[in-house]
Every structure is written in C-alpha cells, then in structure tokens.
Design a protein around this motif. Structure first.
Motif, PDB file in Angstrom:
ATOM      1  N   ASP A 241       0.761  -3.757  -0.028  1.00  0.00           N
ATOM      2  CA  ASP A 241      -0.128  -3.204   0.987  1.00  0.00           C
ATOM      3  C   ASP A 241      -1.074  -4.270   1.554  1.00  0.00           C
ATOM      4  N   GLN A 244       0.888  -6.286   4.037  1.00  0.00           N
ATOM      5  CA  GLN A 244       1.176  -5.477   5.220  1.00  0.00           C
ATOM      6  C   GLN A 244      -0.048  -5.377   6.126  1.00  0.00           C
ATOM      7  N   GLN A 245      -1.195  -5.082   5.554  1.00  0.00           N
ATOM      8  CA  GLN A 245      -2.396  -4.845   6.353  1.00  0.00           C
ATOM      9  C   GLN A 245      -3.018  -6.123   6.905  1.00  0.00           C
TER      10      GLN A 245
END
Length: 435
Positions: A241, A244-245
């Motif tokens: 995550d 991804q962010q």
C-alpha cells in the motif's frame, strides 16, 4: 521596431530556458532525432538484439531508451515460446527482482526527507527483534548450531541501504553462514513466501547471525527486505500500500505489483535458461520451483528486495522521475537534494580499504544503486554520475544524468551465459548519440 522584435525574441528565449520541455515520456511519441540520436545508428540495436536471438542466446524482450524526456527507442523482440507462436509485447510484465530495491530505496528516502527516520539510526529503533542480532562466531557442523559475538556497532539504516549490514543472500554463500541460514529455513527467500508474512519473515531473519560486523565491508544481502519492513513500521502501511500510494499512483505505474491481479497474469512472460551450449529452454516448476510467484495468492509477504513485477514503460516512468530531480508530470516523489544524497558515493573509505563493491576505481555504490564516479571515466561509455542496477532474471536499468539518458531492458533468462549483451547494447546506444 527592430529593437522591439529583438526584445520579444529575447523574452521568448529566456522563457524557453527557464521552462524547459517537460520530461514526461509519452509512449506515443518516439523520436530518436528529437532525443539527440542518429536514427540510423540507433537502429543497430535491432541488429544486435536479433543476432543474440538468432544464436539462441536471448529469448527476446522489451527495450526502452529515452533522452531529454523523449523516447528514442521502445521495441519488443522475440517470442514467449520456443515454437514461435506468441510474440513479446511492449506491455508484457516481467519479474524485475532486484530492481525492486530502487523502489524501496526511494521509499526510505521519502521517509528520511519527511524527518521520520535518520540514515544513521540503529535498526533496532524500528525493529526491536534486531537488538539481539549478533555476528557469527563458530558453527557446529554436526547440527549447524552456532555461537555468536556482539557486533562492534549496531546495524543502521545506512548499512542496509549500502549492503554493509552483515546480512547475506544465503543461496549465494558457502560454508558456515549458509549452514546457519539453512538451519533457520532462510534459504531461497527474497522474492516471495507462501506462508510467512513480511513481519514473520523479518522476525525470522533477525535470528540469523551476521556474516561480519556492520559497516565492515560490502556484501549483497537481504537488506532491502528489512528496509521494506521498516517502511511498514514507520508509515503504518503495508509495503504494497505504501508503494501504491506514494510511488505507483503518482507516477501512473499501472502495471507494477507484488502479486498480479487475475486479469494481468497472462501478461507475465515465462523465464528461460541456457545450457552450456547456449540453447534457450523454458524453465518449468520442476527446474525452478516457485517461478510463478507473481501469480501466488497475496498472503501479506512483500519482498522489498525482489518481489515486484513490472513493465518496461512503468519502470521507465519511475527512473525518469529520478532523472527529473524527483518529479514526473507534476507529481513529485522526492526532492532534488534528496536524490543528490541518494546518488552520492557512500564507499569512499571502504574503497580505500578494498572492502567496497569492486576493485575497479570509480565502480562504487550509493544509497541503493551501483554508481560510476569520475575515477571510472573510460571504463565504458556511461558518464560519471550514472547510477544503475539489475534483476536476477536479467532485467537492467541505468540513469545517466549528464546525458539526460535512461535505459530499461526487460528479458527473462537465468542463468544468462551471455551477460555481455547489455554492455554491447549500451555501447550501441551511446554510439548513436548525435548532438
């Protein structure tokens, strides 16, 4: 009137200098001439790649060159299978293995420039399990039990970024340290794991002895996997995550994953091997168990040292952002000064002692990248300041800030007996520069 025209032209010229053309990597705009290449000479790359394929030394792949933010070369070659029925495509997905390390390094430097960690902070500050990690002393060959001695200094974040922590890749080692890792079930780790989460893996790794005292010398190892867990602890996000962010979404890296979604799994290319005669053959699960790890179920194991798969274009966007000083298409992932720090020689003292990455002067290491300094000028065509790395399955990238040049090479072959291929392709690329 002439003075007015001269004044207007001067303003336009200054405006162009102040606002250079955005380096955005448009895959629909491929122009060797605009990028400063001779199109005719750059086409010799086709001949080189096709010769290696015709000799059965290379299965094919995807290769991309960009300069001044313009793509000059972006082609796919070859076939997925030996019976020549499925061609490589530009959007094929490749296991980039250790090219994951550059992404992890950038994530660590993001946290650094936000003041959330320091490069010389002790690792145990973030991962308490490493407070007990010591250096291998003696190993009992009967049962592989071992004794340890306290480290002369604690492992730091900088040690991990430069592979000087004492952690190793046990599969590439021999003797006592390999036996100690094997006793702890730590052979064959670094790409994925079918039962351990990232946290469980790193906790197990903390039980392994160090091969040497931190900071003593360079030795390629599981350092970035540990940093992946540090990122999780500091950010409060899983490594998947966080990437991804903070990296993939801003740079529009739409096809880069630890585990591929079902709808993308058919785009994952097979891995090939070579016999002593140079014949390419497809590796199946009998030859290389776990080769399809990008298709495994996501159980929460994210290998910061080798777990990602990606496309040539996605990875080109990532390294173009680094070349641009940390920004692509208005999205900034790092500050310019942070990149200067990240790409500075970290081995000045170690190189003097012969304990660096290479005995060749100027062939050195920065924070997460191999680095060429002025001392190595003339070693090959790359400019001093070029930083680079590759992956286990024969992927490759480099960034040459002086020439504003990036390269991504994606193929899947291991072992690659004719590894000189990339040096020869690099010579062709630089030989085609025409401005």
């Amino acid at each position: 009137m002439l003075k007015l025209i001269t004044f207007i032209l001067s303003i336009l010229f200054l405006s162009a200098c102040t606002h250079p053309k955005e380096s955005s990597l448009n895959p629909n705009h491929i122009n060797p001439t605009e990028a400063g290449f001779s199109e005719q000479r750059l086409a010799k790359a086709d001949s080189l790649i096709e010769r290696y394929m015709s000799e059965h030394w290379l299965p094919g792949g995807v290769f991309l060159v960009a300069r001044h933010g313009t793509i000059a070369y972006y082609k796919s070659f070859g076939f997925h299978s030996l019976n020549f029925w499925q061609q490589y495509q530009k959007d094929d997905i490749f296991r980039i293995a250790s090219m994951t390390k550059a992404v992890t390094s950038v994530a660590i430097m993001q946290l650094y420039e936000q003041g959330k960690l320091g490069l010389d902070d002790p690792l145990k500050k973030y991962l308490p399990a490493f407070a007990q990690t010591e250096v291998l002393d003696q190993l009992n060959p009967v049962d592989s039990s071992f004794t340890t001695v306290p480290p002369q200094r604690p492992i730091s974040i900088r040690h991990l970024l430069t592979h000087t922590s004492g952690l190793v890749y046990s599969n590439f080692e021999r003797g006592d340290i390999r036996a100690a890792y094997q006793k702890l079930d730590l052979l064959g780790v670094g790409l994925s794991h079918q039962s351990w989460t990232t946290n469980q893996f790193i906790d197990q790794l903390a039980k392994a002895p160090l091969a040497f005292h931190p900071g003593e010398r360079y030795n390629y190892g599981l350092n970035m996997d540990v940093l992946g867990r540090v990122i999780e602890v500091v950010s409060g996000l899983s490594l998947r995550d966080y990437f991804q962010q903070h990296i993939f979404d801003p740079l529009k890296m739409v096809d880069t994953h630890f585990y591929l979604p079902k709808e993308k799994q058919e785009r994952l290319v097979p891995v090939y091997a070579q016999t002593d005669q140079g014949t390419i053959m497809k590796q199946d699960d009998d030859l290389s168990p776990g080769i399809d790890y990008p298709k495994w179920k996501d159980r929460g194991h994210y290998a910061g040292g080798g777990g990602l798969s990606s496309t040539a274009m996605d990875y080109a966007r990532f390294i173009q952002a680094l070349l641009n000083g940390g920004e692509l298409n208005g999205h900034r992932i790092l500050g310019r000064k942070t990149i200067e720090l990240m790409t500075a020689d970290q081995f000045v003292m170690l190189n003097r002692k012969g304990a660096g990455i290479s005995s060749i002067p100027g062939n050195t290491f920065s924070l997460g990248f191999g680095l060429i300094t002025q001392e190595a000028n003339g070693l090959n065509s790359k400019s001093p300041g070029t930083y680079e790395w590759g992956g286990y399955f024969s992927t490759k990238f480099f960034i040459d800030p002086k020439e504003e040049l990036i390269f991504v090479g994606m193929t899947q072959i291991n072992p690659f007996i004719h590894g000189e291929f990339y040096e020869r392709l690099t010579a062709v690329i630089y030989g085609a520069i025409d401005d």
